[in-house]
Design a protein around this motif. Sequence first.
Motif, PDB file in Angstrom:
ATOM      1  N   VAL A 298     -12.836  19.176  40.975  1.00 56.19           N
ATOM      2  CA  VAL A 298     -12.113  17.962  40.553  1.00 56.19           C
ATOM      3  C   VAL A 298     -13.077  17.074  39.778  1.00 56.19           C
ATOM      4  O   VAL A 298     -14.067  16.581  40.324  1.00 56.19           O
ATOM      5  N   VAL A 299     -12.777  16.871  38.495  1.00 55.06           N
ATOM      6  CA  VAL A 299     -13.682  16.076  37.667  1.00 55.06           C
ATOM      7  C   VAL A 299     -13.152  14.678  37.394  1.00 55.06           C
ATOM      8  O   VAL A 299     -13.911  13.776  37.014  1.00 55.06           O
ATOM      9  N   LEU A 300     -11.847  14.506  37.571  1.00 50.77           N
ATOM     10  CA  LEU A 300     -11.270  13.212  37.227  1.00 50.77           C
ATOM     11  C   LEU A 300      -9.980  13.011  38.014  1.00 50.77           C
ATOM     12  O   LEU A 300      -9.226  13.965  38.251  1.00 50.77           O
ATOM     13  N   ASN A 301      -9.743  11.759  38.380  1.00 49.66           N
ATOM     14  CA  ASN A 301      -8.488  11.385  39.035  1.00 49.66           C
ATOM     15  C   ASN A 301      -7.810  10.318  38.183  1.00 49.66           C
ATOM     16  O   ASN A 301      -8.435   9.307  37.835  1.00 49.66           O
ATOM     17  N   ILE A 302      -6.560  10.558  37.881  1.00 48.45           N
ATOM     18  CA  ILE A 302      -5.792   9.584  37.086  1.00 48.45           C
ATOM     19  C   ILE A 302      -4.508   9.303  37.854  1.00 48.45           C
ATOM     20  O   ILE A 302      -3.613  10.153  37.927  1.00 48.45           O
ATOM     21  N   VAL A 303      -4.431   8.126  38.462  1.00 48.19           N
ATOM     22  CA  VAL A 303      -3.231   7.792  39.235  1.00 48.19           C
ATOM     23  C   VAL A 303      -2.169   7.232  38.296  1.00 48.19           C
ATOM     24  O   VAL A 303      -2.402   6.259  37.581  1.00 48.19           O
ATOM     25  N   LEU A 327      -2.482   2.304  35.366  1.00 50.98           N
ATOM     26  CA  LEU A 327      -3.192   3.572  35.575  1.00 50.98           C
ATOM     27  C   LEU A 327      -4.494   3.263  36.301  1.00 50.98           C
ATOM     28  O   LEU A 327      -5.134   2.238  36.021  1.00 50.98           O
ATOM     29  N   LEU A 328      -4.859   4.133  37.227  1.00 46.20           N
ATOM     30  CA  LEU A 328      -6.167   4.040  37.878  1.00 46.20           C
ATOM     31  C   LEU A 328      -6.942   5.295  37.522  1.00 46.20           C
ATOM     32  O   LEU A 328      -6.426   6.409  37.688  1.00 46.20           O
ATOM     33  N   VAL A 329      -8.161   5.115  37.057  1.00 46.16           N
ATOM     34  CA  VAL A 329      -8.942   6.259  36.597  1.00 46.16           C
ATOM     35  C   VAL A 329     -10.333   6.208  37.208  1.00 46.16           C
ATOM     36  O   VAL A 329     -10.983   5.153  37.211  1.00 46.16           O
ATOM     37  N   GLY A 330     -10.771   7.350  37.715  1.00 47.45           N
ATOM     38  CA  GLY A 330     -12.120   7.424  38.263  1.00 47.45           C
ATOM     39  C   GLY A 330     -12.443   8.846  38.686  1.00 47.45           C
ATOM     40  O   GLY A 330     -11.542   9.680  38.852  1.00 47.45           O
ATOM     41  N   THR A 331     -13.693   9.112  38.892  1.00 45.65           N
ATOM     42  CA  THR A 331     -14.080  10.436  39.389  1.00 45.65           C
ATOM     43  C   THR A 331     -14.102  10.454  40.916  1.00 45.65           C
ATOM     44  O   THR A 331     -14.003  11.513  41.525  1.00 45.65           O
ATOM     45  N   ASP A 332     -14.247   9.296  41.515  1.00 46.47           N
ATOM     46  CA  ASP A 332     -14.375   9.164  42.971  1.00 46.47           C
ATOM     47  C   ASP A 332     -12.979   9.005  43.588  1.00 46.47           C
ATOM     48  O   ASP A 332     -12.370   7.925  43.503  1.00 46.47           O
TER      49      ASP A 332
END
Lengths: 386, 288
Positions: A298-303, A327-332
């Motif tokens: 998993v390299v990226l999370n985009i809610v 949008l929420l974006v982060g690797t964590d």
Amino acid sequence: MITRVPLSRRRLLQVLGTGALGGLLSARFSPKSFSRQERLTPKTNISDALKHPRTAASLPGRFPARVVRAYDERSLSSDRPDVSRVEAMLARSMLALTGASTVSAAWKMFVTADDVIGLKVNPVAGKMLATSPELVHVIIRQLEEAGIPRTNILIWDRREFELHEVGFTSDAFPGIRIVGTERKDENGSFRDAGGKLYSETMIDHEWFYWADVEEHYDEETLPYMVNEGKESYFSRICTRDVTKIINIPILKNAGSSVTLCLKNLAYGSITNTSRLHRPLWHETCAEVPAFPPLRDKVVLNIVDGIKGCYQGGPAANPEFIVAFNTLLVGTDPVAVDRVGYGIILRKRQEENVQKEENPKARIFMDLAANIGLGVAEERKIDVEHV
Amino acid sequence: MSNMSETRRGKFAASWLPGVLLWIGAMAPGGSDPPLLTSEDFPGLTVKQVERFEGKALYGYIDGGAELVYEYGFTRLAVQHVTAGGEEFTLESYLMRDDLAAIGLFSVSRGGCVSADSLGPFSCRSRYQVLWASSQMFLRLINPAGSAAGERIALELARILHRKIPGGSPVLPAVLGASGLPLEECRYVRGPLGVQNGFDTWSDLFDEAGLLEAYILPGNTDNGAVTVAQAEFADSSGCARFIRRFDQGAAVHRYLWRQSPTRVVAIESVGAENSLRERIEKAVMTKQ
């Protein structure tokens, strides 16, 4: 006999007697700590997962404790995401997250043209509350502009037919593989001519989440669970088919908690899940993403918070679906979940669904943080608004 | 029915108050299958698809959302996709284990909607859906486009379905009626998920107290927020645990009657609410 109990402490004890309550007065009921050791839940094989050495790609990824929150009050048009505005939101987010000078350069920090990229969406609640195809189109377009061939991109979740129902079809996404672990044939059957579940070919017996709890399924239920027993097998989609995962959950509640990045990864990647919901929901959300097929891919999370829900989730209840325009974006994934949780909690409080935070709602985030998947403490998370 | 009559919540509430003395757990007669629409029900109605879920297969339909339904007591679900009047609708027709389970699921699913009197006391409608519970059935008729025409047709279809459901709905406990608060706001819960979804503010009060069932009625008076509840616990120690936590609550005014070792009636309010308290006490004692 009916007893009226005047509720001052001293009077209460007079009425009920100290013997009945003595043991209960010694401790407050709200737990203050949510470590795995302190929870009296069934055992799991999380220790096996943690034996695998971490890699440079392991969660929480390149930007621990960092979340970008993009907002555009006009991101929803006629009840659907406005593609151009969503595209701009995502571009701003990628630049802010990475510090790159171009959007393509930002994407290239996470993926290369040699990767096979799985876009892990969430169609479970149906059309009204699924990861929006519009956002996925935007992601694919930006990936292509960064040099990723369409043939190297697939859209996946547990149930292929649910993907189709919400608009993830070959017609809508030409050249992109749409694939699910659980699948039916054109006649609507889960089984081939030999009676074997199609999904059995989609699971990887080398990777499993073991938990000391099991449930037996009838013929109707088994196709949705794939197998019984104490093992929940990972889908081959994440263990073998893809080299990188972009996680795209939707912003929604689950009771007073949330179902965002960790839940989307955990319950979307393994079989035999119903046994886990009641006794191990928090553990499953936290521990399944700690296994290398997820942790290291998993390299990226985009809610997708263009629309979301603050009550009634994880199912879709139209009364509670609202435009968060976010949008929420982060690797964590832990940090992203914590920020998303805060958004939903505030909305629930605004709408008088709940007055105070239920501390148990955050257990899975604490557990995930404790095993190194990210940062759960709000004060330690850097949120950038764009 | 006009919007006016559908939205008169005060009238609806008032119609409930008289004669409410005891909880009557009226089991629905018959009704082994959830009601569905047919092409004869409405001009031009077309049934596109029907799916059925029994046992644990509900996980196949709503995944984790199934837990709440199971907590109440689930028997089977039929999901029907239909078109009528140029609009698309999805009907979720749940057959629950008993009529309280149906009411309970309804009570924690509603919100932001107005009562639909023609569908009985446990009903509400909005632009996007009509929800109601009757007998052992909980039904949700969804108008996903949210169009005005769809809203109108959905209510008509709901009335047609409602006529197919045998039996009536149960009556709420007398203490709730005595409160004078709008009864449509009552949440009936049978476990932690019901509490979380229905009245999360009290989740901690019920935590690990062995709650069997609770009727929770939040409302407002001129003095501010008030909550009236009747709760039944598995044993006396769970009941005592609840009492202790209730006593530690933040509300300024709290009253509690212990009806039996395992059952309590509780009031939590911002203001003193003497009149309300007296009415509740009278109802509690009358029950005795």
